[in-house]
Design a protein around this motif. Sequence first.
Motif, PDB file in Angstrom:
ATOM      1  N   SER A   1       0.860  -1.174   0.215  1.00 29.52           N
ATOM      2  CA  SER A   1      -0.058  -0.036   0.032  1.00 29.52           C
ATOM      3  C   SER A   1       1.067   1.195   0.101  1.00 29.52           C
ATOM      4  O   SER A   1       1.882   1.258   0.830  1.00 29.52           O
TER       5      SER A   1
ATOM      6  N   TYR B   1       6.889   3.228  -9.584  1.00 27.34           N
ATOM      7  CA  TYR B   1       6.199   3.566  -8.467  1.00 27.34           C
ATOM      8  C   TYR B   1       6.766   4.064  -7.283  1.00 27.34           C
ATOM      9  O   TYR B   1       6.020   4.688  -6.475  1.00 27.34           O
TER      10      TYR B   1
ATOM     11  N   SER C   1      -2.465   9.013  -8.124  1.00 29.80           N
ATOM     12  CA  SER C   1      -1.938   7.509  -7.881  1.00 29.80           C
ATOM     13  C   SER C   1      -1.152   7.244  -9.280  1.00 29.80           C
ATOM     14  O   SER C   1      -1.111   7.626 -10.303  1.00 29.80           O
TER      15      SER C   1
ATOM     16  N   PHE D   1      -1.813   4.638 -11.276  1.00 32.45           N
ATOM     17  CA  PHE D   1      -3.026   4.562 -12.298  1.00 32.45           C
ATOM     18  C   PHE D   1      -3.041   5.755 -13.123  1.00 32.45           C
ATOM     19  O   PHE D   1      -3.342   5.913 -13.921  1.00 32.45           O
ATOM     20  N   SER D   2      -3.365   6.884 -12.063  1.00 34.77           N
ATOM     21  CA  SER D   2      -3.909   7.960 -12.651  1.00 34.77           C
ATOM     22  C   SER D   2      -2.740   8.760 -13.343  1.00 34.77           C
ATOM     23  O   SER D   2      -3.197   9.316 -14.767  1.00 34.77           O
TER      24      SER D   2
ATOM     25  N   GLU E   1      -2.640  -4.502  -6.434  1.00 37.78           N
ATOM     26  CA  GLU E   1      -3.843  -3.441  -7.102  1.00 37.78           C
ATOM     27  C   GLU E   1      -4.014  -2.156  -6.526  1.00 37.78           C
ATOM     28  O   GLU E   1      -4.127  -1.225  -6.841  1.00 37.78           O
ATOM     29  N   ALA E   2      -4.131  -2.460  -5.115  1.00 38.38           N
ATOM     30  CA  ALA E   2      -4.527  -1.386  -4.378  1.00 38.38           C
ATOM     31  C   ALA E   2      -3.624  -0.349  -4.268  1.00 38.38           C
ATOM     32  O   ALA E   2      -3.848   0.868  -4.069  1.00 38.38           O
TER      33      ALA E   2
ATOM     34  N   LEU F   1      -1.142   0.474  -6.151  1.00 38.46           N
ATOM     35  CA  LEU F   1      -1.153   1.158  -7.629  1.00 38.46           C
ATOM     36  C   LEU F   1      -2.688   2.375  -7.882  1.00 38.46           C
ATOM     37  O   LEU F   1      -2.457   3.243  -8.436  1.00 38.46           O
ATOM     38  N   LYS F   2      -3.615   1.969  -6.887  1.00 38.33           N
ATOM     39  CA  LYS F   2      -4.637   2.922  -7.162  1.00 38.33           C
ATOM     40  C   LYS F   2      -4.730   3.824  -5.897  1.00 38.33           C
ATOM     41  O   LYS F   2      -5.419   4.876  -5.993  1.00 38.33           O
ATOM     42  N   ASP F   3      -3.732   3.803  -4.724  1.00 35.37           N
ATOM     43  CA  ASP F   3      -3.782   4.610  -3.709  1.00 35.37           C
ATOM     44  C   ASP F   3      -3.411   6.071  -4.072  1.00 35.37           C
ATOM     45  O   ASP F   3      -2.373   6.099  -4.844  1.00 35.37           O
ATOM     46  N   ALA F   4      -3.865   6.904  -3.693  1.00 32.68           N
ATOM     47  CA  ALA F   4      -3.557   8.305  -3.912  1.00 32.68           C
ATOM     48  C   ALA F   4      -2.754   8.909  -2.911  1.00 32.68           C
ATOM     49  O   ALA F   4      -2.586   8.681  -1.775  1.00 32.68           O
TER      50      ALA F   4
END
Length: 245
Positions: free
Chosen positions: A44, A70, A101, A103-104, A162-163, A165-168
């Motif tokens: 995370s 990342y 994040s 991803f974004s 995956e979480a 990579l989505k965490d802001a």
Amino acid sequence: MSDQKPTVVLVHGAFAESASWNGVIERLYAQGVTSVAVANPLRSLAGDAAYVRDVIASIDGPVVLVGHSYGGLVISEASAGNEQVAALVYASAFVPEQGDSAFSLSASAPGSTLGEALDAHPISTGGVELVIRRSVFRDQFAADVPAQVAGLMGATQRPVTEAALKDAVQAEAPGWTDRPSWHVFGAEDRNIPAAVLRAGAERAASLGTNEIAGASHAVSVSQPEAVAATILAAVAHVVDRRAAA
């Protein structure tokens, strides 16, 4: 003020591991610079940044904090408000604002083919973790690395949730907003489009940017001389500033 050289703390990103910094570590050591390669948990963003902060706290003196991929989000979060971090280096790494994040940011410009290369596996704590398929690992991640080395990298890659990579990013002022930074990345990065990396360097008012023609995402492995030179520029800057203070 002491002219003590800062310790370099190296934070790998997703689908890599600590040994990806070996070539860089060798070159820093040859210049009398001590470094530590962190085993980034990749579970995370908040937890990974907290772990990096713990590693920094265990070190005596100033730190130049380096992130790959990342790991750029991790070092931006970990350095926020951390006076021990004197400078940052982004190696093919995200440079996030609050709320960004992985991803974004990766979707903020066209060109990434990472999504097509991933497999997802359920984990007992919930959600999934992601890996790059071995059959495409070299082409996707390390196209300019010898095939045998890329094969080892694929076998030893660290999965990321995956979480994560989505965490802001939560920090109101990520570390790059008030610390000098340097940036090095490959023009042929297939994980993070070069346009995203270029924009990040501009956002951070980079004190030195090296965009390497033909280089892949795995710059610490394929271009250790260039990455080490970028880090050494940051180290020299910190030493000069401390000597002048």
